[in-house]
Design a protein around this motif. Structure first.
Motif, PDB file in Angstrom:
ATOM      1  N   UNK A   1       0.641  -0.930   0.095  1.00 17.91           N
ATOM      2  CA  UNK A   1      -0.109  -0.193  -0.011  1.00 17.91           C
ATOM      3  C   UNK A   1       0.972   1.757  -0.027  1.00 17.91           C
ATOM      4  N   UNK A   2       1.956   1.001  -0.677  1.00 18.42           N
ATOM      5  CA  UNK A   2       2.968   2.457  -0.487  1.00 18.42           C
ATOM      6  C   UNK A   2       3.070   2.665  -2.225  1.00 18.42           C
ATOM      7  N   UNK A   3       3.123   4.318  -2.362  1.00 23.17           N
ATOM      8  CA  UNK A   3       3.445   5.235  -3.560  1.00 23.17           C
ATOM      9  C   UNK A   3       4.691   4.327  -4.401  1.00 23.17           C
ATOM     10  N   UNK A   4       4.421   4.334  -5.549  1.00 19.07           N
ATOM     11  CA  UNK A   4       6.060   3.368  -6.473  1.00 19.07           C
ATOM     12  C   UNK A   4       5.684   3.827  -7.581  1.00 19.07           C
ATOM     13  N   UNK A   5       7.215   3.988  -7.938  1.00 18.69           N
ATOM     14  CA  UNK A   5       7.484   4.446  -9.139  1.00 18.69           C
ATOM     15  C   UNK A   5       8.473   3.948  -9.801  1.00 18.69           C
ATOM     16  N   UNK A   6       8.481   3.754 -10.753  1.00 17.20           N
ATOM     17  CA  UNK A   6       9.783   3.274 -11.749  1.00 17.20           C
ATOM     18  C   UNK A   6      11.290   4.581 -11.961  1.00 17.20           C
ATOM     19  N   UNK A   7      11.768   3.648 -11.784  1.00 19.18           N
ATOM     20  CA  UNK A   7      12.590   4.194 -11.728  1.00 19.18           C
ATOM     21  C   UNK A   7      13.489   4.732 -12.697  1.00 19.18           C
ATOM     22  N   UNK A   8      14.494   3.615 -13.463  1.00 23.25           N
ATOM     23  CA  UNK A   8      15.372   3.383 -14.079  1.00 23.25           C
ATOM     24  C   UNK A   8      15.912   1.893 -14.773  1.00 23.25           C
ATOM     25  N   UNK A   9      16.121   1.324 -15.793  1.00 20.18           N
ATOM     26  CA  UNK A   9      16.633  -0.175 -16.073  1.00 20.18           C
ATOM     27  C   UNK A   9      18.432  -0.314 -15.787  1.00 20.18           C
ATOM     28  N   UNK A  10      18.529  -1.198 -15.262  1.00 19.58           N
ATOM     29  CA  UNK A  10      19.895  -1.012 -14.636  1.00 19.58           C
ATOM     30  C   UNK A  10      20.996  -2.786 -15.453  1.00 19.58           C
ATOM     31  N   UNK A  11      21.502  -2.153 -16.376  1.00 21.46           N
ATOM     32  CA  UNK A  11      21.698  -3.569 -17.368  1.00 21.46           C
ATOM     33  C   UNK A  11      23.337  -4.412 -17.734  1.00 21.46           C
ATOM     34  N   UNK A  12      23.871  -2.737 -17.117  1.00 23.99           N
ATOM     35  CA  UNK A  12      25.134  -2.950 -16.717  1.00 23.99           C
ATOM     36  C   UNK A  12      26.162  -4.527 -16.828  1.00 23.99           C
ATOM     37  N   UNK A  13      26.595  -5.193 -17.846  1.00 20.90           N
ATOM     38  CA  UNK A  13      27.458  -6.441 -17.761  1.00 20.90           C
ATOM     39  C   UNK A  13      28.153  -6.431 -16.952  1.00 20.90           C
ATOM     40  N   UNK A  14      28.176  -8.093 -16.368  1.00 19.14           N
ATOM     41  CA  UNK A  14      28.515  -8.320 -15.087  1.00 19.14           C
ATOM     42  C   UNK A  14      28.228  -7.738 -13.874  1.00 19.14           C
ATOM     43  N   UNK A  15      27.206  -6.938 -13.730  1.00 15.90           N
ATOM     44  CA  UNK A  15      26.721  -6.303 -12.338  1.00 15.90           C
ATOM     45  C   UNK A  15      26.076  -7.540 -11.524  1.00 15.90           C
ATOM     46  N   UNK A  16      25.665  -8.979 -12.496  1.00 18.14           N
ATOM     47  CA  UNK A  16      25.935 -10.232 -11.314  1.00 18.14           C
ATOM     48  C   UNK A  16      26.400 -11.048 -11.536  1.00 18.14           C
ATOM     49  N   UNK A  17      27.249 -11.759 -10.803  1.00 20.10           N
ATOM     50  CA  UNK A  17      28.219 -11.897 -10.567  1.00 20.10           C
ATOM     51  C   UNK A  17      28.039 -13.616 -11.670  1.00 20.10           C
ATOM     52  N   UNK A  18      26.574 -13.235 -11.260  1.00 21.68           N
ATOM     53  CA  UNK A  18      25.643 -15.284 -11.515  1.00 21.68           C
ATOM     54  C   UNK A  18      25.034 -15.502 -13.100  1.00 21.68           C
ATOM     55  N   UNK A  19      25.503 -14.407 -13.425  1.00 21.85           N
ATOM     56  CA  UNK A  19      25.155 -14.379 -15.470  1.00 21.85           C
ATOM     57  C   UNK A  19      24.435 -12.802 -15.381  1.00 21.85           C
ATOM     58  N   UNK A  20      24.631 -12.754 -16.816  1.00 24.10           N
ATOM     59  CA  UNK A  20      23.231 -11.925 -17.228  1.00 24.10           C
ATOM     60  C   UNK A  20      22.688 -11.385 -16.513  1.00 24.10           C
ATOM     61  N   UNK A  21      22.059  -9.837 -15.702  1.00 24.74           N
ATOM     62  CA  UNK A  21      21.008  -9.956 -15.368  1.00 24.74           C
ATOM     63  C   UNK A  21      20.538  -8.335 -15.561  1.00 24.74           C
ATOM     64  N   UNK A  22      19.040  -8.209 -16.209  1.00 19.42           N
ATOM     65  CA  UNK A  22      18.823  -6.221 -15.963  1.00 19.42           C
ATOM     66  C   UNK A  22      17.544  -6.522 -14.868  1.00 19.42           C
ATOM     67  N   UNK A  23      17.771  -5.588 -14.097  1.00 21.21           N
ATOM     68  CA  UNK A  23      17.071  -5.151 -13.046  1.00 21.21           C
ATOM     69  C   UNK A  23      15.951  -3.772 -13.151  1.00 21.21           C
ATOM     70  N   UNK A  24      14.712  -3.989 -13.599  1.00 22.58           N
ATOM     71  CA  UNK A  24      13.876  -2.367 -13.523  1.00 22.58           C
ATOM     72  C   UNK A  24      13.865  -2.295 -11.837  1.00 22.58           C
ATOM     73  N   UNK A  25      14.310  -1.077 -12.120  1.00 15.58           N
ATOM     74  CA  UNK A  25      14.359  -0.342 -10.815  1.00 15.58           C
ATOM     75  C   UNK A  25      13.621   0.389 -10.116  1.00 15.58           C
ATOM     76  N   UNK A  26      12.651   0.684  -8.779  1.00 20.02           N
ATOM     77  CA  UNK A  26      11.749   1.060  -8.770  1.00 20.02           C
ATOM     78  C   UNK A  26      11.999   1.938  -7.013  1.00 20.02           C
ATOM     79  N   UNK A  27      11.016   3.182  -7.531  1.00 24.44           N
ATOM     80  CA  UNK A  27      11.456   4.050  -5.207  1.00 24.44           C
ATOM     81  C   UNK A  27       9.819   3.958  -5.024  1.00 24.44           C
ATOM     82  N   UNK A  28       9.728   3.627  -3.507  1.00 19.05           N
ATOM     83  CA  UNK A  28       8.750   3.334  -2.953  1.00 19.05           C
ATOM     84  C   UNK A  28       8.913   4.897  -1.114  1.00 19.05           C
TER      85      UNK A  28
END
Length: 219
Positions: free
Chosen positions: A70-97
């Motif tokens: 039940x909080x205010x939520x807004x999409x922020x940005x997509x972070x997709x720099x190669x190597x940001x996750x050591x487990x493999x290629x992961x894109x994250x869509x960030x939000x802030x609340x």
């Protein structure tokens, strides 16, 4: 014609949860239990489910990992720099609340949760410090052209309390008269007809947002 290389990238969502505690902008973090970065703090996040909308994923992760809803939520940005996750290629869509501290009931669970002042964060996993920094800049920028600060307020509040939120987010003192003139021009508040007696001073009027949960853009 050049053929784009194939990728098996996964998609996740991460959420920066802001509140104001003891006059300081604070962020809710999760201590990681598993590799990678076991023992470090991170934002609440996880992979997007099959057929799941991005915002639904962010709301689900908030509820599952923190109990926040039940909080205010807004999409922020997509972070997709190669190597940001050591487990493999992961894109994250960030939000802030954004959430008023008095309405926030964080649920304890397997993962440890704690609040940290935004300007005194511990070492963070992945690129989460970068995500928090961008969310902080977005929030500060929107103060000048929207009513976003109202998302931090309880159901009823004084104008002095609201001014305190602006001063916390801007990092500067504001002129009381000019601040109240600006609020009057925005026409975003209504008088509750009640007063708050906080001590020796004259009781202050209590106000509420005309459209709680809504952020209005100022043209």
């Amino acid at each position: 014609m050049q053929i784009a290389p194939k990728t098996n990238a996964a998609v996740s969502t991460d959420v920066v949860i802001f509140t104001i505690r003891a006059g300081r902008l604070s962020v809710l973090l999760v201590r990681r239990q598993n590799a990678p970065y076991a023992g470090l703090w991170s934002l609440p996040g996880g992979l997007v489910g099959e057929g799941e909308a991005l915002e639904d994923s962010a709301l689900r992760i908030l509820l599952e990992k923190t109990g926040v809803q039940g909080v205010y939520l807004e999409q922020l940005y997509t972070f997709g720099q190669p190597g940001r996750d050591p487990r493999g290629r992961v894109l994250t869509v960030a939000y802030y609340a954004l959430v008023p501290y008095d309405r926030l009931h964080v649920r304890g669970g397997v993962e440890r949760l704690d609040w940290f002042p935004e300007d005194e964060l511990p070492p963070l996993a992945f690129d989460h410090r970068q995500i928090v920094g961008m969310a902080r800049r977005r929030l500060s920028g929107k103060l000048h052209y929207s009513t976003i600060a109202l998302q931090f307020m309880p159901e009823a509040f004084t104008l002095s309390e609201l001014q305190g939120v602006y001063e916390t987010l801007l990092g500067e003192r504001l002129d009381k008269r000019n601040f109240r003139k600006r609020l009057q021009a925005l026409d975003c508040l209504e008088d509750t007809g009640k007063r708050y007696n906080g001590g020796n001073h004259r009781p202050a009027r209590l106000y509420r947002a005309k459209s709680p949960g809504e952020v209005r853009i100022i043209r």
